[in-house]
Design a protein around this motif. Sequence first.
Motif, short mmCIF file in Angstrom:
data_model
loop_
_atom_site.label_atom_id
_atom_site.label_comp_id
_atom_site.label_asym_id
_atom_site.label_seq_id
_atom_site.Cartn_x
_atom_site.Cartn_y
_atom_site.Cartn_z
N MET A 1 1.19 -1.18 0.03
CA MET A 1 0.21 -0.20 0.07
C MET A 1 1.09 0.77 -0.57
SD MET A 1 -3.08 0.85 2.98
CE MET A 1 -3.46 -0.69 2.79
N ALA A 2 0.15 2.46 -0.73
CA ALA A 2 1.59 2.87 -1.00
C ALA A 2 1.19 4.16 0.11
CB ALA A 2 1.37 4.43 -2.56
N ASN A 3 2.23 4.49 0.48
CA ASN A 3 2.41 5.73 1.93
C ASN A 3 1.35 7.17 1.20
OD1 ASN A 3 3.16 6.83 4.28
ND2 ASN A 3 4.15 7.99 3.33
N GLU A 4 1.26 7.19 0.83
CA GLU A 4 0.16 8.14 0.55
C GLU A 4 -1.39 8.11 1.07
OE1 GLU A 4 1.53 6.96 -2.27
OE2 GLU A 4 3.05 8.93 -2.55
N VAL A 5 -1.50 6.81 0.47
CA VAL A 5 -2.96 6.04 0.92
C VAL A 5 -2.79 5.87 2.58
CG1 VAL A 5 -3.99 4.06 0.53
CG2 VAL A 5 -2.97 5.04 -1.22
N ILE A 6 -1.80 5.21 3.01
CA ILE A 6 -1.96 5.07 4.78
C ILE A 6 -1.79 6.26 5.01
CG2 ILE A 6 -0.69 5.66 6.21
CD1 ILE A 6 1.30 2.72 3.90
N LEU A 7 -1.29 7.85 4.47
CA LEU A 7 -1.69 9.05 5.29
C LEU A 7 -3.12 9.57 4.92
CD1 LEU A 7 1.35 10.59 4.33
CD2 LEU A 7 1.22 9.90 6.33
N ARG A 106 5.71 9.51 -0.48
CA ARG A 106 5.87 8.47 -1.57
C ARG A 106 6.84 7.36 -0.46
NH1 ARG A 106 3.41 10.06 -4.55
NH2 ARG A 106 3.59 10.94 -6.26
N ASN A 107 6.21 6.41 -0.97
CA ASN A 107 7.14 5.21 -0.61
C ASN A 107 8.92 5.46 -1.80
OD1 ASN A 107 5.36 4.11 0.99
ND2 ASN A 107 4.87 2.41 -0.65
N ILE A 108 9.54 5.11 -0.78
CA ILE A 108 11.20 5.44 -1.62
C ILE A 108 11.81 3.59 -1.07
CG2 ILE A 108 13.29 6.21 -1.49
CD1 ILE A 108 11.74 8.68 -0.61
N GLN A 109 12.50 3.05 -1.83
CA GLN A 109 12.56 1.75 -1.81
C GLN A 109 12.00 0.58 -0.57
OE1 GLN A 109 16.17 0.17 -2.48
NE2 GLN A 109 15.56 2.36 -4.15
N ASN A 110 10.81 0.58 -1.11
CA ASN A 110 9.11 0.50 -0.62
C ASN A 110 9.32 0.40 1.09
OD1 ASN A 110 8.48 -1.37 -2.51
ND2 ASN A 110 9.97 -2.21 -2.01
N LEU A 111 9.63 2.03 1.76
CA LEU A 111 9.64 2.08 2.66
C LEU A 111 9.13 3.76 2.17
CD1 LEU A 111 13.07 1.68 4.41
CD2 LEU A 111 10.90 0.18 4.87
N PRO A 112 7.45 3.99 3.90
CA PRO A 112 7.13 5.22 3.39
C PRO A 112 8.06 6.23 3.59
CG PRO A 112 6.08 3.66 4.87
CD PRO A 112 7.09 2.60 4.45
N THR A 113 7.95 7.18 2.71
CA THR A 113 8.60 8.90 3.32
C THR A 113 7.51 9.65 3.46
OG1 THR A 113 10.17 7.56 2.53
CG2 THR A 113 10.44 9.86 2.86
N ASP A 114 7.47 10.85 3.88
CA ASP A 114 6.64 11.92 4.13
C ASP A 114 7.30 13.33 4.13
OD1 ASP A 114 4.51 13.02 4.65
OD2 ASP A 114 3.69 12.78 6.78
N ILE A 115 7.20 13.84 3.62
CA ILE A 115 7.64 15.61 3.88
C ILE A 115 6.74 15.98 3.94
CG2 ILE A 115 9.29 16.64 1.66
CD1 ILE A 115 9.55 14.50 0.47
#
Length: 190
Positions: A1-7, A106-115
């Motif tokens: 699941m993409a981080n955008e969706v998680i947020l 974004r997911n970067i290397q399959n890890l969620p990143t939030d900016i």
Amino acid sequence: MANEVILQISSKLKDYRKSKGITIQQLADRAQVSKGLISQIENNRTIPSLLVLINLIRSLGVDLNDFFADVEQASESKVIVKRSEEYHPFEKEQSKGFLYRRVMTRNIQNLPTDIVILELAPKATRSFMVKTNAFEYKYVISGQVEYIVGDQRYALKAGDSIFFDANLPHKPLNTGDTTALMLVMYFFKE
């Protein structure tokens, strides 16, 4: 699941809970999880397991299809441009003088990143320390900020940055008389 969706999901959980007049403690009791876990999920400090997420949605009395109906997945373009007016404001722990605006997730290397961009009003701080299941990078764009990480204090001015394991208790303090502006990056752990 993409981080955008998680947020998006964590924001929707908070919005549904508040719109139904349910406290964090009441939801925790219904879902048989800790109050702290719900707070961490709602404030983007941890990512719930699928079972916990489903249990929380059901405990709110919301149909799963309705809950996920308008959750959008962002495109995976190689070049992404975001205009400042597209930065979405959001709230983490109710902290007076803190204004968060989400730039991008974004997911970067399959890890969620939030900016995000964080504005701290003059003298703004939290009365409590927080922990996040992530590594955090903070770059001071303008102003003066003192960052407390564990039992250490770090004085930062415009152009300075700090990177740390956010599982350590931490909080910022705007030590100046003007608004401090920071670029913040959360690199969530698995």
